[in-house]
Design a protein around this motif. Sequence first.
Motif, PDB file in Angstrom:
ATOM      1  N   ALA A   1      46.791  45.878  44.603  1.00 43.25           N
ATOM      2  CA  ALA A   1      45.371  46.231  44.551  1.00 43.25           C
ATOM      3  C   ALA A   1      44.603  45.233  43.682  1.00 43.25           C
ATOM      4  CB  ALA A   1      45.191  47.645  44.018  1.00 43.25           C
ATOM      5  N   THR A   2      45.212  44.797  42.592  1.00 50.27           N
ATOM      6  CA  THR A   2      44.584  43.803  41.720  1.00 50.27           C
ATOM      7  C   THR A   2      44.398  42.491  42.467  1.00 50.27           C
ATOM      8  OG1 THR A   2      45.610  44.815  39.784  1.00 50.27           O
ATOM      9  CG2 THR A   2      44.808  42.552  39.528  1.00 50.27           C
ATOM     10  N   PHE A   3      45.423  42.083  43.210  1.00 49.12           N
ATOM     11  CA  PHE A   3      45.313  40.840  43.975  1.00 49.12           C
ATOM     12  C   PHE A   3      44.182  40.928  44.989  1.00 49.12           C
ATOM     13  CE2 PHE A   3      46.112  38.233  47.667  1.00 49.12           C
ATOM     14  CZ  PHE A   3      46.294  36.991  47.096  1.00 49.12           C
ATOM     15  N   TYR A   4      44.114  42.053  45.722  1.00 51.65           N
ATOM     16  CA  TYR A   4      43.058  42.204  46.724  1.00 51.65           C
ATOM     17  C   TYR A   4      41.669  42.255  46.087  1.00 51.65           C
ATOM     18  CZ  TYR A   4      46.360  42.862  50.531  1.00 51.65           C
ATOM     19  OH  TYR A   4      47.334  42.675  51.478  1.00 51.65           O
ATOM     20  N   ARG A   5      41.566  42.849  44.904  1.00 53.22           N
ATOM     21  CA  ARG A   5      40.282  42.874  44.194  1.00 53.22           C
ATOM     22  C   ARG A   5      39.889  41.457  43.785  1.00 53.22           C
ATOM     23  NH1 ARG A   5      41.471  46.613  40.892  1.00 53.22           N
ATOM     24  NH2 ARG A   5      42.129  45.312  39.164  1.00 53.22           N
ATOM     25  N   TRP A   6      40.842  40.692  43.231  1.00 54.51           N
ATOM     26  CA  TRP A   6      40.568  39.303  42.866  1.00 54.51           C
ATOM     27  C   TRP A   6      40.152  38.501  44.090  1.00 54.51           C
ATOM     28  CZ3 TRP A   6      45.398  37.726  39.484  1.00 54.51           C
ATOM     29  CH2 TRP A   6      45.317  38.367  38.249  1.00 54.51           C
ATOM     30  N   ARG A   7      40.827  38.745  45.215  1.00 56.91           N
ATOM     31  CA  ARG A   7      40.521  38.013  46.444  1.00 56.91           C
ATOM     32  C   ARG A   7      39.122  38.354  46.952  1.00 56.91           C
ATOM     33  NH1 ARG A   7      42.097  38.526  52.171  1.00 56.91           N
ATOM     34  NH2 ARG A   7      42.248  36.402  52.961  1.00 56.91           N
ATOM     35  N   ALA A   8      38.739  39.626  46.872  1.00 60.77           N
ATOM     36  CA  ALA A   8      37.411  40.055  47.318  1.00 60.77           C
ATOM     37  C   ALA A   8      36.313  39.426  46.466  1.00 60.77           C
ATOM     38  CB  ALA A   8      37.309  41.568  47.278  1.00 60.77           C
ATOM     39  N   HIS A   9      36.583  39.254  45.165  1.00 63.69           N
ATOM     40  CA  HIS A   9      35.602  38.661  44.244  1.00 63.69           C
ATOM     41  C   HIS A   9      35.789  37.150  44.102  1.00 63.69           C
ATOM     42  CE1 HIS A   9      33.951  42.493  42.972  1.00 63.69           C
ATOM     43  NE2 HIS A   9      35.187  42.957  42.870  1.00 63.69           N
ATOM     44  N   ARG A  10      36.700  36.583  44.893  1.00 61.41           N
ATOM     45  CA  ARG A  10      37.016  35.156  44.849  1.00 61.41           C
ATOM     46  C   ARG A  10      37.413  34.693  43.440  1.00 61.41           C
ATOM     47  NH1 ARG A  10      35.831  32.721  49.684  1.00 61.41           N
ATOM     48  NH2 ARG A  10      34.456  33.911  51.036  1.00 61.41           N
ATOM     49  N   LYS A  11      38.208  35.519  42.778  1.00 62.80           N
ATOM     50  CA  LYS A  11      38.682  35.203  41.427  1.00 62.80           C
ATOM     51  C   LYS A  11      40.149  34.788  41.411  1.00 62.80           C
ATOM     52  CE  LYS A  11      34.995  36.682  39.170  1.00 62.80           C
ATOM     53  NZ  LYS A  11      34.188  35.862  38.323  1.00 62.80           N
ATOM     54  N   GLY A  12      40.897  35.089  42.462  1.00 64.05           N
ATOM     55  CA  GLY A  12      42.334  34.815  42.507  1.00 64.05           C
ATOM     56  C   GLY A  12      42.643  33.460  43.102  1.00 64.05           C
ATOM     57  N   PRO A  13      43.931  33.204  43.340  1.00 59.88           N
ATOM     58  CA  PRO A  13      44.314  31.925  43.945  1.00 59.88           C
ATOM     59  C   PRO A  13      43.794  31.828  45.377  1.00 59.88           C
ATOM     60  CG  PRO A  13      46.211  33.398  43.801  1.00 59.88           C
ATOM     61  CD  PRO A  13      45.085  34.060  43.071  1.00 59.88           C
ATOM     62  N   ALA A  14      43.507  30.626  45.815  1.00 58.71           N
ATOM     63  CA  ALA A  14      43.028  30.402  47.187  1.00 58.71           C
ATOM     64  C   ALA A  14      44.094  30.865  48.170  1.00 58.71           C
ATOM     65  CB  ALA A  14      42.719  28.931  47.394  1.00 58.71           C
ATOM     66  N   SER A  15      43.655  31.576  49.185  1.00 58.87           N
ATOM     67  CA  SER A  15      44.595  32.097  50.177  1.00 58.87           C
ATOM     68  C   SER A  15      44.146  31.683  51.572  1.00 58.87           C
ATOM     69  CB  SER A  15      44.672  33.621  50.072  1.00 58.87           C
ATOM     70  OG  SER A  15      43.400  34.190  50.268  1.00 58.87           O
TER      71      SER A  15
END
Length: 101
Positions: A60-74
């Motif tokens: 869930a944390t990864f998906y939240r980061w991805r939604a806010h464009r805060k995580g690693p590029a995917s």
Amino acid sequence: MAPSDESAQKSRPIRGSELLPPAEVSTLQAPSRAVRARSAPRDELLSIIEVCEELGIARATFYRWRAHRKGPASLRLPNGTVRIRRSALTAFIAACEDTTR
């Protein structure tokens, strides 16, 4: 009457490699898979589960980061799965280390 070797050879189709001397044929062949793997290292594609395990976070944390464009590029593959390049994860971790100092 048995056919001679000449007539048997004439009825057989000629392959392209038979037209060249053996030394030139070997240069036309593609390198083996092992040689290609060593000469051009591939950037490993990681699944979301592998990334979450490595970072010690929940999906869930990864998906939240991805939604806010805060995580690693995917990237999304044609079959719909999401993958993260090893280099993108390494860059993300390095960027996190830089911001905490």
